[in-house]
Write an enzyme that holds these catalytic residues in place. Sequence first.
Site, PDB file in Angstrom:
ATOM      1  N   SER A  10      44.127  55.772  65.436  1.00 42.25           N
ATOM      2  CA  SER A  10      42.922  56.451  65.954  1.00 42.25           C
ATOM      3  C   SER A  10      42.829  57.814  65.274  1.00 42.25           C
ATOM      4  CB  SER A  10      43.093  56.642  67.466  1.00 42.25           C
ATOM      5  OG  SER A  10      42.199  57.604  67.964  1.00 42.25           O
TER       6      SER A  10
ATOM      7  N   TYR B 175      48.141  58.529  75.297  1.00 42.68           N
ATOM      8  CA  TYR B 175      47.448  57.641  74.350  1.00 42.68           C
ATOM      9  C   TYR B 175      47.496  58.220  72.939  1.00 42.68           C
ATOM     10  CZ  TYR B 175      43.622  55.387  71.865  1.00 42.68           C
ATOM     11  OH  TYR B 175      42.876  54.731  70.921  1.00 42.68           O
TER      12      TYR B 175
END
Length: 268
Positions: free
Chosen positions: A140, A153
Amino acid sequence: MKNKLALITGASSGIGASFAKELAAQKHDLFITARRLDRLESLKKEIEQKYNVLVHVFTADLIDPDGVKQLLEELNKQHMKVDVLINNAGFGARVFILEKQPDDWDNIIRVNVNSLVALTMGILPSMVERQSGKILNVSSTGAFQPVPWLTVYAATKSFILSFSEGLAVELKDKNINVQVTCLCPGPTRTEFHSLAEADDIGFPNFAWMESDQVVRAGLNALEKRERVCIPGVYNKLTLYSQRLVPRNIVTHLVGNMHKPKSFLAKKQ
Ligand SMILES: NC(=O)c1ccc[n+]([C@@H]2O[C@H](COP(=O)([O-])OP(=O)(O)OC[C@H]3O[C@@H](n4cnc5c(N)ncnc54)[C@H](OP(=O)(O)O)[C@@H]3O)[C@@H](O)[C@H]2O)c1
């Protein structure tokens, strides 16, 4: 001639489902996995009708350490050798860290990190033996700096980026012809944000990408043997420009952008 086989985790929705369709369009047989069988079955039906390739469905919960073991056993049982591994399954939670239990964070780490390493370790030896294979790990843009409120995360995504780059160099230095690419999407329209309670994150409209655009960029990078792929102009510009700004300021700005509205309301 036998088609190449692509294994895709998290294929029941979003980016994973787009990977399945794009790789099928490129004439790969597929091994698709996630927890939701109904979603996988309807994707199989759609793909087999449209692309004339074989699709093998397997449900596994990657929170469970036995999930990867069962998946590897199934590959063995079916005498399937993976040519392209797409480690895509993942999820997050946007919340103050103490509003979740340690087990909740552990589950995110198990899916995003532990299962990715275990699956890579399970499949890599056969790729090395054949001197052929491709691995694409989905990280990401959150990998490049801390993301307060998505702290755990983002840390898992930093792990994936670091793991992928390190692995790519180890394989190259040992003259092993297995390509590793890390795909780092920014905001992409999938189920991810509603599951992470992050629907209201303040990205501008033009920042959002569709999952098939992200997937095409990732597969293109894999083909070109690029180690890191940041899809989209907005994502590239924000990541390259933040290199000029001190990290603590970047972290503060990113934190402001991700702060849950409920938290702001409680503070007043
Ligand atoms: N969307 C974004 O803006 C964005 C941005 C950057 C990175 N990413 C990354 O892209 C990847 C794909 O996410 P997405 O955006 O496509 O979100 P998504 O639509 O929510 O898809 C997530 C996939 O992961 C699977 N998954 C979740 N928990 C699992 C578990 N315990 N066991 C097995 N599979 C599990 C889900 O399948 P089941 O629920 O059926 O198990 C689903 O197929 C993730 O790694 C995510 O971190 C997304």
